[in-house]
Structure formats: C-alpha cells, structure tokens
Design an enzyme around this catalytic site. Structure first.
Site, PDB file in Angstrom:
ATOM      1  N   TRP A 287       0.846  -1.198   0.000  1.00 55.84           N
ATOM      2  CA  TRP A 287       0.000   0.000   0.000  1.00 55.84           C
ATOM      3  C   TRP A 287       0.883   1.249   0.000  1.00 55.84           C
ATOM      4  O   TRP A 287       1.870   1.310   0.753  1.00 55.84           O
ATOM      5  CB  TRP A 287      -0.887  -0.007   1.245  1.00 55.84           C
ATOM      6  CG  TRP A 287      -1.811   1.169   1.356  1.00 55.84           C
ATOM      7  CD1 TRP A 287      -2.514   1.757   0.348  1.00 55.84           C
ATOM      8  CD2 TRP A 287      -2.124   1.900   2.554  1.00 55.84           C
ATOM      9  NE1 TRP A 287      -3.256   2.805   0.851  1.00 55.84           N
ATOM     10  CE2 TRP A 287      -3.039   2.919   2.188  1.00 55.84           C
ATOM     11  CE3 TRP A 287      -1.733   1.782   3.892  1.00 55.84           C
ATOM     12  CZ2 TRP A 287      -3.562   3.818   3.118  1.00 55.84           C
ATOM     13  CZ3 TRP A 287      -2.250   2.674   4.824  1.00 55.84           C
ATOM     14  CH2 TRP A 287      -3.160   3.680   4.436  1.00 55.84           C
TER      15      TRP A 287
ATOM     16  N   ASP B 157       1.205  -8.760  -0.839  1.00 56.38           N
ATOM     17  CA  ASP B 157      -0.166  -8.266  -0.765  1.00 56.38           C
ATOM     18  C   ASP B 157      -0.276  -6.948  -1.543  1.00 56.38           C
ATOM     19  O   ASP B 157       0.396  -5.971  -1.228  1.00 56.38           O
ATOM     20  CB  ASP B 157      -0.532  -8.017   0.708  1.00 56.38           C
ATOM     21  CG  ASP B 157      -1.946  -7.509   0.872  1.00 56.38           C
ATOM     22  OD1 ASP B 157      -2.836  -8.332   1.172  1.00 56.38           O
ATOM     23  OD2 ASP B 157      -2.170  -6.288   0.708  1.00 56.38           O
TER      24      ASP B 157
ATOM     25  N   TYR C  54      -4.145   0.246  -5.405  1.00 57.83           N
ATOM     26  CA  TYR C  54      -2.774   0.710  -5.141  1.00 57.83           C
ATOM     27  C   TYR C  54      -2.111   1.155  -6.449  1.00 57.83           C
ATOM     28  O   TYR C  54      -1.106   1.861  -6.424  1.00 57.83           O
ATOM     29  CB  TYR C  54      -1.901  -0.370  -4.491  1.00 57.83           C
ATOM     30  CG  TYR C  54      -2.382  -0.929  -3.175  1.00 57.83           C
ATOM     31  CD1 TYR C  54      -3.426  -0.349  -2.464  1.00 57.83           C
ATOM     32  CD2 TYR C  54      -1.767  -2.052  -2.617  1.00 57.83           C
ATOM     33  CE1 TYR C  54      -3.856  -0.882  -1.260  1.00 57.83           C
ATOM     34  CE2 TYR C  54      -2.189  -2.590  -1.417  1.00 57.83           C
ATOM     35  CZ  TYR C  54      -3.243  -2.007  -0.743  1.00 57.83           C
ATOM     36  OH  TYR C  54      -3.653  -2.557   0.446  1.00 57.83           O
TER      37      TYR C  54
ATOM     38  N   LYS D   1      -6.922  -7.214  -4.394  1.00 56.13           N
ATOM     39  CA  LYS D   1      -8.243  -6.849  -3.849  1.00 56.13           C
ATOM     40  C   LYS D   1      -9.095  -6.137  -4.897  1.00 56.13           C
ATOM     41  O   LYS D   1      -8.566  -5.380  -5.713  1.00 56.13           O
ATOM     42  CB  LYS D   1      -8.064  -5.928  -2.628  1.00 56.13           C
ATOM     43  CG  LYS D   1      -7.045  -6.451  -1.634  1.00 56.13           C
ATOM     44  CD  LYS D   1      -6.945  -5.610  -0.380  1.00 56.13           C
ATOM     45  CE  LYS D   1      -5.701  -6.002   0.410  1.00 56.13           C
ATOM     46  NZ  LYS D   1      -4.447  -5.357  -0.049  1.00 56.13           N
TER      47      LYS D   1
ATOM     48  N   HIS E  77     -12.199  -5.321  -1.074  1.00 55.89           N
ATOM     49  CA  HIS E  77     -11.327  -4.371  -0.376  1.00 55.89           C
ATOM     50  C   HIS E  77     -12.030  -3.655   0.784  1.00 55.89           C
ATOM     51  O   HIS E  77     -11.488  -3.553   1.879  1.00 55.89           O
ATOM     52  CB  HIS E  77     -10.768  -3.358  -1.374  1.00 55.89           C
ATOM     53  CG  HIS E  77      -9.476  -2.744  -0.952  1.00 55.89           C
ATOM     54  ND1 HIS E  77      -8.531  -2.310  -1.835  1.00 55.89           N
ATOM     55  CD2 HIS E  77      -8.967  -2.480   0.278  1.00 55.89           C
ATOM     56  CE1 HIS E  77      -7.497  -1.817  -1.164  1.00 55.89           C
ATOM     57  NE2 HIS E  77      -7.745  -1.903   0.119  1.00 55.89           N
TER      58      HIS E  77
ATOM     59  N   SER F 107      -1.445  -2.080   8.080  1.00 61.80           N
ATOM     60  CA  SER F 107      -0.804  -1.115   8.993  1.00 61.80           C
ATOM     61  C   SER F 107      -0.430  -1.766  10.321  1.00 61.80           C
ATOM     62  O   SER F 107      -0.773  -1.240  11.388  1.00 61.80           O
ATOM     63  CB  SER F 107      -1.699   0.097   9.265  1.00 61.80           C
ATOM     64  OG  SER F 107      -1.644   1.002   8.211  1.00 61.80           O
TER      65      SER F 107
ATOM     66  N   LEU G 204       2.212  -1.671  11.772  1.00 64.88           N
ATOM     67  CA  LEU G 204       3.082  -0.741  12.504  1.00 64.88           C
ATOM     68  C   LEU G 204       2.394   0.616  12.641  1.00 64.88           C
ATOM     69  O   LEU G 204       3.042   1.636  12.868  1.00 64.88           O
ATOM     70  CB  LEU G 204       4.418  -0.551  11.766  1.00 64.88           C
ATOM     71  CG  LEU G 204       5.467  -1.661  11.794  1.00 64.88           C
ATOM     72  CD1 LEU G 204       4.950  -2.993  11.346  1.00 64.88           C
ATOM     73  CD2 LEU G 204       6.665  -1.278  10.953  1.00 64.88           C
ATOM     74  N   GLY G 205       1.068   0.601  12.460  1.00 62.64           N
ATOM     75  CA  GLY G 205       0.330   1.871  12.521  1.00 62.64           C
ATOM     76  C   GLY G 205       0.822   2.847  11.464  1.00 62.64           C
ATOM     77  O   GLY G 205       0.770   4.060  11.658  1.00 62.64           O
TER      78      GLY G 205
ATOM     79  N   ILE H 253      12.885  -3.864   5.314  1.00 66.94           N
ATOM     80  CA  ILE H 253      12.279  -5.015   4.624  1.00 66.94           C
ATOM     81  C   ILE H 253      12.870  -6.309   5.202  1.00 66.94           C
ATOM     82  O   ILE H 253      12.136  -7.231   5.558  1.00 66.94           O
ATOM     83  CB  ILE H 253      12.521  -4.920   3.092  1.00 66.94           C
ATOM     84  CG1 ILE H 253      11.677  -3.777   2.505  1.00 66.94           C
ATOM     85  CG2 ILE H 253      12.194  -6.242   2.400  1.00 66.94           C
ATOM     86  CD1 ILE H 253      11.940  -3.489   1.030  1.00 66.94           C
TER      87      ILE H 253
ATOM     88  N   ASN I 227      12.105  -6.887   9.160  1.00 63.60           N
ATOM     89  CA  ASN I 227      10.733  -7.249   9.541  1.00 63.60           C
ATOM     90  C   ASN I 227      10.455  -8.750   9.447  1.00 63.60           C
ATOM     91  O   ASN I 227       9.430  -9.220   9.926  1.00 63.60           O
ATOM     92  CB  ASN I 227       9.730  -6.442   8.717  1.00 63.60           C
ATOM     93  CG  ASN I 227       9.750  -4.978   9.112  1.00 63.60           C
ATOM     94  OD1 ASN I 227      10.256  -4.628  10.182  1.00 63.60           O
ATOM     95  ND2 ASN I 227       9.217  -4.112   8.259  1.00 63.60           N
TER      96      ASN I 227
END
Ligand code: A2P
Length: 279
Positions: A20, A44, A49, A74, A107, A193, A195-196, A242, A245
C-alpha cells in the site's frame, strides 16, 4: 517461513509484504524485488494501489517458482456487484501477469452511509467471488475492512465462508469484537498497517519494550500481531526494514509484555471507519 492454515486447508506464509502506498513503477518494482530477495514469499497488493503491473513484473523477473509464492490482490469499490467483479478480477490477473491468484479480497464493504442496499451489494459481490473460487481461478477468497456486524450479515448468505478478513490492526487499535467473530468462525485476520503506518513507532511504552528486547518497535508490532494469531502485512521501501521485519525469532514477548501492549489506549488509528468512509 512459518505459515497459517486457512479454513480451506491452504497454507499462507505467516508474514506478508504489504505494498500500500508504494508508487507504481520503479519504486514498487524495487521494493517487491527486495522483499522477494529477502525471503518474503507472500505479497499483498490491490487494484487501487495502482501498482499491480510493477508487482507482477517483479514477481516474474524474480524467476521464483510461482507455486512457491502467495499473491493477494483486492477488488476496488467501484467494481462491486456480480458482473463488474468478474471483469475486475480478470484485469488484476492480467496486470499481475498471473494465471491464478492465491487470495482475492473485497477491499471494503459497501456501507450503510453510502448505500441503502449495502448488504445486497456485498452479497452480490461475494457471489462472484464464490463463482471464481469454484472455477479454480483463486485458491482462497476473503474480505477486508468488514466490521463485526457486516461480516455477520455476509455470513448469513455466504456459501463459502471467507478465509480471511484483512483489517487495520496494531498496538493501540485492536478491533477486538471483529477479531473475536473472525476467530470463532476460523476466519484468519490479517493486519494492515501492523506498525500503525509509522504513527506508533515513537510511543514510549513500545520504545521502552523494544529497548529491553534489543529490537525495534516495528519488530515488536509484527511479533505482537503473530502472538494474537493475526497475520501481519508490514510495508517498507527501505531495504534494511524489509529484511528486519522478517527477523523476529531472536526475542520473546512474554504474557506480561502482551498484556502491556493490549492495554495501550487508542493510538495511531488511521481514521478510516469502514461504516463511514465515503469511497
Ligand atoms: P520505510 O518504508 O522507510 O521502512 P505499516 O506497515 O504499518 O503501514 O508501516 C509502514 C511504515 O513503517 C513505513 O513508513 C515504513 O517506512 C515504516 N517501517 C517499516 N518497517 C519498519 C521498521 N522495522 N522500523 C521502523 N519503521 C518501519
């Protein structure tokens, strides 16, 4: 890579790479390439997007065996309803240069703010998803941003139970009711999100916890989602993040740590309430 098992028996890699807000072109191409090189096997994306073509090109150029990858996209909101859904699916597949999808999601639900017949629209869209699934063009089908009562409504007419509900989930935004309904119906929750989107990375409680564990807040958030049985989709364009994580096995979150995170007051909410959004 560990995996979750979906309610139809399909295995899904336990951490996915989110795309995203990664612009189409070189940026999305490079980010997905970095992710595949780093060991992500689960990508994803979404039609809205605008980066499906670059994502598809990066997948193709990676030379990786298609069957070793798990690819999600989506359906965008303007394409709801039976006929339009079928056409939108074919376009996404072509843009991604794929001949099947692993997971296709609605979506956002049609909502009560915009449509009197929101429930019927969602049921019609879902019927198209079931059709595509039964034809073998998609390995699993699901929804995204369906709050508890919207999901319950969809379940009333569904022949195929959604395999996934992808929702906003991160420390400070847990959507407990929706998660509980999903988990009691064997619907895997995915966190967008996780990680917000960066909004929670400076939170003092999380920073302290990360220091204690000699890790980063981002990695704490990813591990936290997994501890709740939720599949995180962290996004990054930074090669170090990247890679980082995916590396979360060198520290533990105790029951007390998890309690501390769960008890954080609301933090980092995106502001997008699926029942009220105007898109
Ligand atoms: P960057 O692209 O510079 O890595 P979310 O996945 O919740 O949407 O969060 C994405 C945001 O978090 C991006 O701004 C991304 O920035 C940042 N990010 C991703 N991974 C990490 C990490 N391990 N540590 C700090 N920030 C991160």
């Amino acid at each position: 890579m560990k995996s979750f098992k979906l309610n139809n028996g399909i295995e899904i890699p336990a951490i996915g790479f989110g795309t995203w807000q990664i612009p189409d072109g070189q940026e999305a191409y490079q980010a997905v390439k970095e992710a595949l090189d780093a060991g992500y096997t689960h990508i994803d994306t979404a039609a809205i997007y605008g980066n499906e073509k670059s994502v598809g090109k990066a997948i193709k150029d990676s030379g990786l065996d298609r069957n070793s990858l798990f690819i999600t996209t989506k359906l965008w909101n303007t394409e709801r309803g039976y006929e339009k859904t079928i056409a939108a699916f074919e376009k996404s597949l072509a843009d991604l240069q794929l001949d099947y999808l692993d997971l296709y999601l609605i979506h956002w639900p049609a909502n009560e703010t915009q449509f009197e017949n929101w429930a019927q629209i969602n049921a019609d869209t879902w019927r198209a998803f079931e059709h595509l699934y039964q034809q073998g063009k998609i390995r699993a089908i699901g929804v995204s941003n369906f709050p508890k009562d919207y999901l319950a409504k969809l379940l009333e007419s569904a022949t195929v139970i959604p395999a996934v509900n992808q929702i906003e989930f991160h420390p400070g935004y847990l959507q407990e009711d929706t998660v509980a309904l999903c988990q009691s119906n064997d619907i895997l929750v995915q966190a967008w999100s996780p990680l917000g989107s960066g909004r929670i990375l400076q939170n003092e409680t999380l920073v302290t916890l990360a220091k204690e564990k000699n890790t980063s807040v981002g990695q704490i958030c990813i591990k936290f989602a997994l501890s709740q049985g939720i599949l995180p989709l962290p996004k990054s364009t930074n090669p170090e993040n990247i890679k980082r994580n995916l590396v979360i096995d060198y520290f533990d979150l105790t029951a007390d740590d998890i309690k501390t995170i769960r008890e954080l007051s609301e933090l980092g909410f995106s502001g997008s309430d699926p029942k009220k959004v105007a898109f």
